[in-house]
Design an enzyme around this catalytic site. Structure first.
Site, mmCIF file in Angstrom:
data_model
loop_
_atom_site.group_PDB
_atom_site.id
_atom_site.type_symbol
_atom_site.label_atom_id
_atom_site.label_comp_id
_atom_site.label_asym_id
_atom_site.label_seq_id
_atom_site.Cartn_x
_atom_site.Cartn_y
_atom_site.Cartn_z
ATOM 1 N N ASN A 9 0.867 -1.184 0.000
ATOM 2 C CA ASN A 9 0.000 0.000 0.000
ATOM 3 C C ASN A 9 0.904 1.233 0.000
ATOM 4 O O ASN A 9 1.509 1.546 1.018
ATOM 5 C CB ASN A 9 -0.892 -0.055 1.257
ATOM 6 C CG ASN A 9 -1.742 1.194 1.408
ATOM 7 O OD1 ASN A 9 -1.822 2.029 0.512
ATOM 8 N ND2 ASN A 9 -2.382 1.323 2.566
ATOM 9 N N LYS A 11 0.023 4.225 -0.216
ATOM 10 C CA LYS A 11 -0.634 5.386 0.405
ATOM 11 C C LYS A 11 -0.451 6.614 -0.491
ATOM 12 O O LYS A 11 -0.452 6.472 -1.711
ATOM 13 C CB LYS A 11 -0.118 5.582 1.834
ATOM 14 C CG LYS A 11 -0.213 4.291 2.661
ATOM 15 C CD LYS A 11 0.019 4.482 4.128
ATOM 16 C CE LYS A 11 -0.120 3.141 4.840
ATOM 17 N NZ LYS A 11 -0.047 3.229 6.290
ATOM 18 N N HIS A 93 -9.397 0.992 5.251
ATOM 19 C CA HIS A 93 -8.113 1.200 5.922
ATOM 20 C C HIS A 93 -8.322 2.168 7.095
ATOM 21 O O HIS A 93 -9.134 3.091 7.004
ATOM 22 C CB HIS A 93 -7.093 1.775 4.923
ATOM 23 C CG HIS A 93 -5.700 1.761 5.479
ATOM 24 N ND1 HIS A 93 -5.256 2.705 6.377
ATOM 25 C CD2 HIS A 93 -4.670 0.900 5.289
ATOM 26 C CE1 HIS A 93 -4.002 2.417 6.713
ATOM 27 N NE2 HIS A 93 -3.628 1.328 6.056
ATOM 28 N N GLU A 95 -6.707 4.592 8.039
ATOM 29 C CA GLU A 95 -6.507 6.014 7.686
ATOM 30 C C GLU A 95 -7.747 6.580 6.993
ATOM 31 O O GLU A 95 -8.039 7.773 7.122
ATOM 32 C CB GLU A 95 -5.239 6.154 6.823
ATOM 33 C CG GLU A 95 -3.992 5.973 7.678
ATOM 34 C CD GLU A 95 -2.795 5.372 6.964
ATOM 35 O OE1 GLU A 95 -2.765 5.356 5.723
ATOM 36 O OE2 GLU A 95 -1.882 4.897 7.676
ATOM 37 N N GLU A 163 -5.014 -4.948 10.836
ATOM 38 C CA GLU A 163 -3.982 -3.913 10.999
ATOM 39 C C GLU A 163 -4.239 -3.157 12.299
ATOM 40 O O GLU A 163 -5.066 -2.235 12.337
ATOM 41 C CB GLU A 163 -4.046 -2.908 9.839
ATOM 42 C CG GLU A 163 -3.682 -3.491 8.493
ATOM 43 C CD GLU A 163 -3.110 -2.420 7.563
ATOM 44 O OE1 GLU A 163 -1.996 -2.625 7.076
ATOM 45 O OE2 GLU A 163 -3.762 -1.389 7.339
ATOM 46 N N GLY A 169 2.999 2.236 10.857
ATOM 47 C CA GLY A 169 4.002 3.290 10.728
ATOM 48 C C GLY A 169 4.766 3.597 12.007
ATOM 49 O O GLY A 169 5.433 4.630 12.104
ATOM 50 N N SER A 209 3.736 -2.208 10.299
ATOM 51 C CA SER A 209 5.183 -2.291 10.516
ATOM 52 C C SER A 209 5.795 -3.635 10.115
ATOM 53 O O SER A 209 6.706 -4.131 10.769
ATOM 54 C CB SER A 209 5.532 -1.956 11.972
ATOM 55 O OG SER A 209 5.233 -0.600 12.240
HETATM 56 P P1 13P Z 1 3.335 0.368 7.586
HETATM 57 O O1 13P Z 1 3.791 -0.935 6.990
HETATM 58 O O2 13P Z 1 4.058 1.558 7.068
HETATM 59 O O3 13P Z 1 3.284 0.277 9.086
HETATM 60 O O4 13P Z 1 1.817 0.581 7.102
HETATM 61 C C1 13P Z 1 0.910 -0.450 7.265
HETATM 62 C C2 13P Z 1 -0.316 -0.114 6.521
HETATM 63 O O5 13P Z 1 -1.069 0.754 6.923
HETATM 64 C C3 13P Z 1 -0.578 -0.827 5.266
HETATM 65 O O6 13P Z 1 -1.864 -0.611 4.821
#
Ligand code: 13P
Length: 247
Positions: A9, A11, A93, A95, A163, A169, A209
């Site tokens: 992803n 983002k 997601h 976010e 997640e 992150g 992560s």
């Molecule tokens: P990270 O791997 O950067 O922690 O992000 C995970 C994520 O949100 C994937 O959708």
């Protein structure tokens, strides 16, 4: 058993220069047995899909609207993602849930629209740190799962990504035992709802992560059928190392 599923992803990262990174990834992962999907920003989707032509790598969207067409400025439908080359789409997601106030009912409509259009919906669920501190993680994930996953889903149309919000992150991950406890729980809920065959065929991804250094142990965890990778999917070498760990 379906192949493991490793999804990157990107983002809100990436422009034309990242296409070279994707080419490098396709080269490094040419012999991979697991299914590999990269979800770039919508602006890159079609160009990335062309880069992947003739390879086993696929592309996906990061979100879709629940409608097919209409007066929804700035939105993209599942059918449009398919038209641009996508085969997958991430929905719900954390976010999107936090930045745009998306509810599980909306996520379910989006997943429904994605499946109707012929995409595989990757439905994300996961608790916040506060919820885990209070010991509510299974309850929260169970409710999100129930409310976000549409009826009639199966292994060909749906994957579920666990997640934990606090792991995204941050460089922090749950213990393997905690990942297994959550994935066992999700699996049992899916079997209850969709029956033994479909419930087992729906792939469960861990996200938050995932890095080359922890991918091997996460990939060995019970009921982990793949992963959803943010930051480490932006670089071909680190994403390819994660893919290797899931082989
Ligand atoms: P990270 O791997 O950067 O922690 O992000 C995970 C994520 O949100 C994937 O959708």
């Amino acid at each position: 058993m379906p192949p493991k599923l490793v999804v990157g992803n990107w983002k809100m990262h990436g422009g034309a220069e990242e296409l070279a990174e994707a080419r490098d990834l396709a080269r490094r992962s040419a012999d991979a047995k697991c299914q590999i999907v990269v979800c770039p920003p919508a602006t890159l989707l079609n160009r990335l899909d062309r880069e992947f032509e003739g390879t086993r790598l696929a592309t996906g969207g990061q979100d879709c609207h629940f409608g097919r067409t209409g007066a929804h400025t700035g939105d993209i439908s599942a059918a449009m993602l398919l038209d641009a080359g996508a085969r997958f789409v991430i929905v719900g997601h954390s976010e999107r849930r936090s930045d745009h106030g998306e509810t599980s009912a909306q996520v379910r409509s989006k997943a429904d629209a994605a499946i109707d259009a012929g995409l595989v919906a990757v439905v994300c669920i996961g608790e916040t740190e506060d919820e885990r501190d209070k010991g509510m993680e299974l309850e929260v994930a169970g409710t999100q799962l129930e409310e976000s996953v549409p009826g009639g889903a199966d292994g060909d149309s749906l994957a579920v990504a666990y997640e934990p919000v606090w792991a995204i992150g941050t460089g922090r991950t749950p213990s393997i035992a905690d990942i297994e406890a959550m994935h066992d729980f999700i699996r049992s809920r899916l079997i209850e709802r969709f029956g033994e065959t479909a419930g087992r065929a729906i792939r469960l991804l861990y996200g938050g992560s995932v890095k080359p250094g922890n991918a091997e142990s996460i990939s060995g965890a019970r009921n982990v059928d793949g992963c959803l990778v943010g930051g480490a999917s932006l670089t071909a070498s680190s994403f390819a190392a994660i893919i290797d760990a899931f082989e």
